[in-house]
Structures are given as C-alpha cells and as structure tokens.
Design a protein around this motif. Structure first.
Motif, PDB file in Angstrom:
ATOM      1  N   CYS A 101      -3.584  10.391  14.220  1.00 29.69           N
ATOM      2  CA  CYS A 101      -2.848  11.114  13.183  1.00 29.69           C
ATOM      3  C   CYS A 101      -2.038  12.246  13.791  1.00 29.69           C
ATOM      4  O   CYS A 101      -2.111  12.531  14.992  1.00 29.69           O
ATOM      5  N   ARG A 102      -1.263  12.911  12.925  1.00 29.49           N
ATOM      6  CA  ARG A 102      -0.385  13.983  13.385  1.00 29.49           C
ATOM      7  C   ARG A 102      -1.134  15.248  13.767  1.00 29.49           C
ATOM      8  O   ARG A 102      -0.558  16.138  14.400  1.00 29.49           O
ATOM      9  N   ASP A 103      -2.385  15.336  13.406  1.00 25.59           N
ATOM     10  CA  ASP A 103      -3.171  16.498  13.810  1.00 25.59           C
ATOM     11  C   ASP A 103      -3.736  16.360  15.219  1.00 25.59           C
ATOM     12  O   ASP A 103      -4.521  17.197  15.666  1.00 25.59           O
ATOM     13  N   GLY A 104      -3.360  15.262  15.933  1.00 33.39           N
ATOM     14  CA  GLY A 104      -3.804  15.072  17.304  1.00 33.39           C
ATOM     15  C   GLY A 104      -5.227  14.592  17.431  1.00 33.39           C
ATOM     16  O   GLY A 104      -5.865  14.810  18.469  1.00 33.39           O
ATOM     17  N   ARG A 105      -5.748  13.895  16.443  1.00 30.61           N
ATOM     18  CA  ARG A 105      -7.113  13.384  16.477  1.00 30.61           C
ATOM     19  C   ARG A 105      -7.139  11.878  16.294  1.00 30.61           C
ATOM     20  O   ARG A 105      -6.200  11.292  15.739  1.00 30.61           O
ATOM     21  N   ILE A 106      -8.238  11.269  16.742  1.00 36.21           N
ATOM     22  CA  ILE A 106      -8.447   9.828  16.606  1.00 36.21           C
ATOM     23  C   ILE A 106      -9.537   9.621  15.562  1.00 36.21           C
ATOM     24  O   ILE A 106     -10.622  10.213  15.652  1.00 36.21           O
ATOM     25  N   TYR A 107      -9.248   8.775  14.580  1.00 39.73           N
ATOM     26  CA  TYR A 107     -10.194   8.462  13.517  1.00 39.73           C
ATOM     27  C   TYR A 107     -10.510   6.971  13.566  1.00 39.73           C
ATOM     28  O   TYR A 107      -9.633   6.148  13.861  1.00 39.73           O
ATOM     29  N   LEU A 123      -5.732  16.796  23.430  1.00 44.14           N
ATOM     30  CA  LEU A 123      -5.059  18.044  23.797  1.00 44.14           C
ATOM     31  C   LEU A 123      -3.560  17.963  23.568  1.00 44.14           C
ATOM     32  O   LEU A 123      -2.909  18.995  23.366  1.00 44.14           O
ATOM     33  N   TYR A 124      -3.009  16.739  23.630  1.00 44.62           N
ATOM     34  CA  TYR A 124      -1.579  16.531  23.424  1.00 44.62           C
ATOM     35  C   TYR A 124      -1.390  15.462  22.349  1.00 44.62           C
ATOM     36  O   TYR A 124      -2.300  14.689  22.049  1.00 44.62           O
ATOM     37  N   GLN A 125      -0.199  15.431  21.790  1.00 44.88           N
ATOM     38  CA  GLN A 125       0.088  14.484  20.722  1.00 44.88           C
ATOM     39  C   GLN A 125       0.078  13.052  21.251  1.00 44.88           C
ATOM     40  O   GLN A 125       0.608  12.788  22.337  1.00 44.88           O
ATOM     41  N   PRO A 126      -0.527  12.114  20.498  1.00 47.64           N
ATOM     42  CA  PRO A 126      -0.545  10.710  20.947  1.00 47.64           C
ATOM     43  C   PRO A 126       0.809  10.047  20.725  1.00 47.64           C
ATOM     44  O   PRO A 126       1.541  10.377  19.785  1.00 47.64           O
ATOM     45  N   VAL A 127       1.116   9.108  21.612  1.00 46.47           N
ATOM     46  CA  VAL A 127       2.362   8.338  21.504  1.00 46.47           C
ATOM     47  C   VAL A 127       2.085   6.846  21.317  1.00 46.47           C
ATOM     48  O   VAL A 127       2.994   6.088  20.971  1.00 46.47           O
ATOM     49  N   CYS A 128       0.828   6.384  21.501  1.00 51.63           N
ATOM     50  CA  CYS A 128       0.475   4.971  21.319  1.00 51.63           C
ATOM     51  C   CYS A 128      -1.038   4.857  21.375  1.00 51.63           C
ATOM     52  O   CYS A 128      -1.733   5.765  21.850  1.00 51.63           O
ATOM     53  N   ILE A 129      -1.537   3.740  20.872  1.00 55.82           N
ATOM     54  CA  ILE A 129      -2.978   3.487  20.897  1.00 55.82           C
ATOM     55  C   ILE A 129      -3.218   1.981  20.906  1.00 55.82           C
ATOM     56  O   ILE A 129      -2.481   1.215  20.267  1.00 55.82           O
ATOM     57  N   GLU A 130      -4.241   1.557  21.650  1.00 52.85           N
ATOM     58  CA  GLU A 130      -4.683   0.163  21.681  1.00 52.85           C
ATOM     59  C   GLU A 130      -6.184   0.152  21.903  1.00 52.85           C
ATOM     60  O   GLU A 130      -6.750   1.106  22.463  1.00 52.85           O
ATOM     61  N   THR A 131      -6.827  -0.932  21.471  1.00 54.38           N
ATOM     62  CA  THR A 131      -8.268  -1.114  21.669  1.00 54.38           C
ATOM     63  C   THR A 131      -8.511  -2.418  22.415  1.00 54.38           C
ATOM     64  O   THR A 131      -7.941  -3.457  22.058  1.00 54.38           O
ATOM     65  N   ILE A 137      -7.824   3.040  24.151  1.00 50.98           N
ATOM     66  CA  ILE A 137      -6.856   3.529  25.136  1.00 50.98           C
ATOM     67  C   ILE A 137      -5.724   4.213  24.384  1.00 50.98           C
ATOM     68  O   ILE A 137      -5.092   3.606  23.515  1.00 50.98           O
ATOM     69  N   VAL A 138      -5.467   5.475  24.737  1.00 49.23           N
ATOM     70  CA  VAL A 138      -4.478   6.301  24.053  1.00 49.23           C
ATOM     71  C   VAL A 138      -3.518   6.854  25.090  1.00 49.23           C
ATOM     72  O   VAL A 138      -3.940   7.352  26.144  1.00 49.23           O
ATOM     73  N   GLY A 139      -2.226   6.754  24.791  1.00 58.27           N
ATOM     74  CA  GLY A 139      -1.207   7.383  25.609  1.00 58.27           C
ATOM     75  C   GLY A 139      -0.745   8.671  24.955  1.00 58.27           C
ATOM     76  O   GLY A 139      -0.459   8.703  23.755  1.00 58.27           O
ATOM     77  N   CYS A 140      -0.685   9.749  25.737  1.00 61.89           N
ATOM     78  CA  CYS A 140      -0.329  11.060  25.196  1.00 61.89           C
ATOM     79  C   CYS A 140       1.035  11.490  25.711  1.00 61.89           C
ATOM     80  O   CYS A 140       1.602  10.890  26.642  1.00 61.89           O
ATOM     81  N   SER A 141       1.537  12.562  25.108  1.00 62.37           N
ATOM     82  CA  SER A 141       2.884  13.042  25.443  1.00 62.37           C
ATOM     83  C   SER A 141       2.938  13.747  26.784  1.00 62.37           C
ATOM     84  O   SER A 141       4.033  14.091  27.251  1.00 62.37           O
ATOM     85  N   ASP A 142       1.805  13.998  27.432  1.00 61.35           N
ATOM     86  CA  ASP A 142       1.799  14.626  28.755  1.00 61.35           C
ATOM     87  C   ASP A 142       1.821  13.592  29.872  1.00 61.35           C
ATOM     88  O   ASP A 142       1.403  13.899  30.999  1.00 61.35           O
TER      89      ASP A 142
END
Length: 434
Positions: A101-107, A123-131, A137-142
């Motif tokens: 979500c936009r709050d930077g958390r995984i639910y 710690l950083y905003q996510p840009v993609c997610i896969e399981t 597995i999450v890709g972040c903006s850093d």
C-alpha cells in the motif's frame, strides 16, 4: 462520500429540497478508481480453468469478482490504498492476497480472515511485488530487492544497478525451477534464482511491464512493454540452462550455510518411545528380520521348483517351443497350437497334445492330437474346435494345453489359455456357426 452527496452540498438551500426529492429513491453508489489488478483461479489450477478477477481500488478495498456474473465474491478492507498485489491459490480452496500500500507496508489476506494486519513495514516505497512459494519479493525505490518469509522475516537483500521498473515470476516446469525476472531502468532484464543472478539480456528501451507464460504454441514466452509504447516478445530456447556463480557471494555462502541452523522438526513423544524400543530390542528385531528373510527365500525356492517340476514355468530343458492362440467370437472358437523344434540337429518324435478344461463349460472337438516327427527349425500348426456350452453370455474360463511324450507321465510344456467372453449367444440350444 459519493458524487451525489458532494453535488448536494454545493447547491443552494432552495435547490437542495428539490434535488433530494428527485434522488431520494435511488440508492447511493460510490464510484472509485482501480489501482491494481490480479487474477485467481476459482476451483481448479489448470491453465484453461476459470479465473476470478481481483481488484484493488482507491477506496482502500480489494474485491474478488465472479468471472461469469461479475458479482463481488469477497471483499477485503485495507488501512491504506493498495498499489501492487500478488495472488496465490484457489478461491474455493485456499488463497492468499499479498498487497503493498501507499503507507509503505505489506499486508497479507487469506481465506476466512477478516482482520488484515501489516506484515512488513518498508523503509522505502515499494515499486513491485511477487510471491514465489512462501517467499515474498518486493522491489523498493532505493534500487533494492528484498525477500521476506511469510512471517515477515528478511531472507536476503540484493542491490540493483538501477531503479527497478518491473518484476515477474518465471515458472520453468521442464527444468523444475522457478526464477525471478527483474527489469531495471538501464534497459536490462536480469534473471535471479534466489539471490544468485543466472542470466541477463538488454532491451532497446526501459521495460515498464512484463509477463511470462504461454503465447500461442510456445510454452515459455516473455512479453514486455517498454516506456516508449513498444512491445517486445522473447521466446525461451528449449535447450536453455540457467547456471551461474556469484564470486563475491561464494565464500560467504559457504560460511553462512555451515553456520546456519537446520530446520529440524521437534521430537514427539511417539518418536522418542519408538527410538527407545528399537535400542532395547535391537537384537531381537534383527533376528526376527533375518528369520522372515530366510522364510521368504525358502518359499520362493519351493515355488520355483514346483513350477519347474510341473512344467508351468517358461524355463524348460525341452527344445520345443509352444504358442497357443484363440480365434473366434463365440460360442464356437478355434484353438490354434503352434509347435517349433528349436534344436539345431536333434529331431523330436513321439509327442502328443491334449487339452484339459471344465466339461460343463466347454466341449473340445479333438481332445488328443498326435504330433508327427518334428524336424529342427520347422513350425507345426494344429487346430481344434472348442464350443461354449453355457447359456450365459459373460461366461469365460481357462483351458490348459499340455505337450508331452507318450513314454512319460509328466508333460514337457504347459500353457494356460484364458478364453474370451462369448459375444454371440446361442439360439434355442443350437450353436450359431460363423
């Protein structure tokens, strides 16, 4: 607040009454915007089975739609607006929806659970997610790729050379492995097996979205959409092998695997009792095992000797080769017996053929056949008619064919023929010959 309510608040006091009288019957409907999409198999995991559409909306909800009636099958409320999602499982059996979500958390939402709690706070905003299996597995903006367990524990972290633009799962069933394709802002697509990079290729433009699966007749196809609006299709070679080594990770991986604790299950009370019983009675258990093994060998040897003495086994010292065939649909059959002398120089004589069967079921026309002298290498064919005497259409039995010498009691060869079912019934007790 719906669009109708917002318009109502902007009106004057005189217009509000007339507006309320006009629209008081119609129910309030709140229109929202879709932020992310996904699919979920409904009841079967086959490729051509029905899938449900999973929608993430601006109203902080996730909806599962019926593929035929487009009705809402399930609704999940989230504390924030979903932006990326990954769906696993079957809707009618068990499923899991992983959302960033936009709050930077995984639910994570599972079947039968109403409360959705945050699994990981990034710690950083996510840009993609896969399981992949039980890994998230999450890709972040850093420019970092993170891997978490289903309980939110970090497994590994990988730094990418550029910003991450898209990821997709590569399921290679023919190789028995699953990879992760990661597209970066420098126009490259890398393939990872866990943390290890196994392959990489470049694209003319930056890849913004990609999907791996079946395309036409090709089982393994990667379709990519670039930032300039282009469409790129790559087909995986059937002889492709994904193997690679990370020199910076080779020494540390050996140390980490050596020091890592094995996931050994806890010892149950039944396991401990069984272990103690085996330790105390090890000699007795070994003795019983040896006795049973000796009995098995003895019974096998006895059965083998009995088969040789009764000439019912394929092992025989006689040079005669026996073959029996049954022809016909019934109730009249033709039993064809073929004999061949496989000896090089010795002839065979004083042989005969006889048949043994149930006299209530079958009647054999020629029950005793005298065999002439058999020349080596020649094949001799003998025929006799067999009539089914029973009126039952599904009646079947076996006939034993014996080849013996006239001067001996024991047969040389024995063949048991399973007769086929009688397909043509008898009429008024008479046999219908074909």
């Amino acid at each position: 607040m719906t669009t109708r309510s917002k318009k109502f608040l902007t009106l004057d006091v005189d217009e509000m009454i007339s507006f309320a009288n006009i629209h008081k019957v119609a129910p309030l409907k709140k229109q929202t915007v879709i932020t992310c999409l996904g699919t979920m198999k409904k009841s079967m995991a086959d490729d051509d089975s029905i899938s449900c559409l999973v929608l993430g909306t601006e109203s902080q909800h996730v909806y599962v739609l019926d593929p035929q009636a487009f009705t809402i099958l399930a609704t999940v409320s989230l504390p924030s607006i979903p932006v990326f999602m990954s769906v696993q499982g079957l809707f009618d059996v068990e499923y899991q929806i992983t959302v960033t979500c936009r709050d930077g958390r995984i639910y994570v939402s599972k079947r039968g659970t109403k409360d959705v709690r945050p699994l990981v706070e990034l710690l950083y905003q996510p840009v993609c997610i896969e399981t992949i299996g039980k890994q998230i597995i999450v890709g972040c903006s850093d420019m970092t790729l993170h891997c978490y367990t289903s309980k939110g524990k970090i497994v590994w972290r990988q730094k990418m050379p550029a910003i991450i633009t898209a990821v997709t799962v590569i399921n290679l069933h023919q190789l028995g492995t699953t990879l992760l394709a990661v597209a970066t802002g420098d126009g490259k697509v890398a393939f990872f097996s866990d943390k290890l990079k196994v392959d990489q290729f470049e694209v003319e433009d930056v890849v913004m979205a990609m999907k791996f699966g079946r395309y036409g007749r090709e089982e393994s196809t990667l379709i990519m959409v670039t930032s300039g609006g282009g469409l790129s299709i790559r087909i995986l070679k059937r002889t492709a092998r994904f193997e690679g080594r990370d020199p910076t990770h080779s020494t540390t991986s050996l140390k980490s695997t050596a020091s890592a604790k094995l996931n050994v299950p806890k010892k149950t009370k039944l396991f401990v009792d069984q272990t103690m019983r085996e330790r105390e009675n090890s000699a007795v258990m070994h003795r019983v095992y040896q006795q049973d093994l000796y009995k098995l060998r003895l019974n096998t040897a006895r059965r083998f000797v009995e088969a040789i003495e009764s000439n019912q086994s394929p092992v025989s010292s006689s040079p005669i080769k026996l073959s029996v065939k049954v022809q016909g649909l019934g109730p009249l059959f033709c039993v064809k017996v073929e004999l061949q002398n496989t000896s090089d120089k010795k002839t065979s004589s004083n042989l005969a053929i006889t048949f043994i069967c149930d006299s209530k079921t079958y009647s054999i026309e020629n029950n005793f056949i005298q065999v002439p002298m058999m020349v080596p290498g020649s094949q001799y064919v003998f025929r006799t008619r067999v009539t089914c005497l029973t009126d039952q259409q599904n009646a079947s039995n076996s006939i034993k064919v014996l080849v013996f010498e006239l001067s001996q009691l024991n047969p040389l060869l024995t063949a048991i023929v399973s007769m086929p079912l009688c397909e043509l019934p008898t009429a008024n007790g008479t046999v219908l010959e074909v």
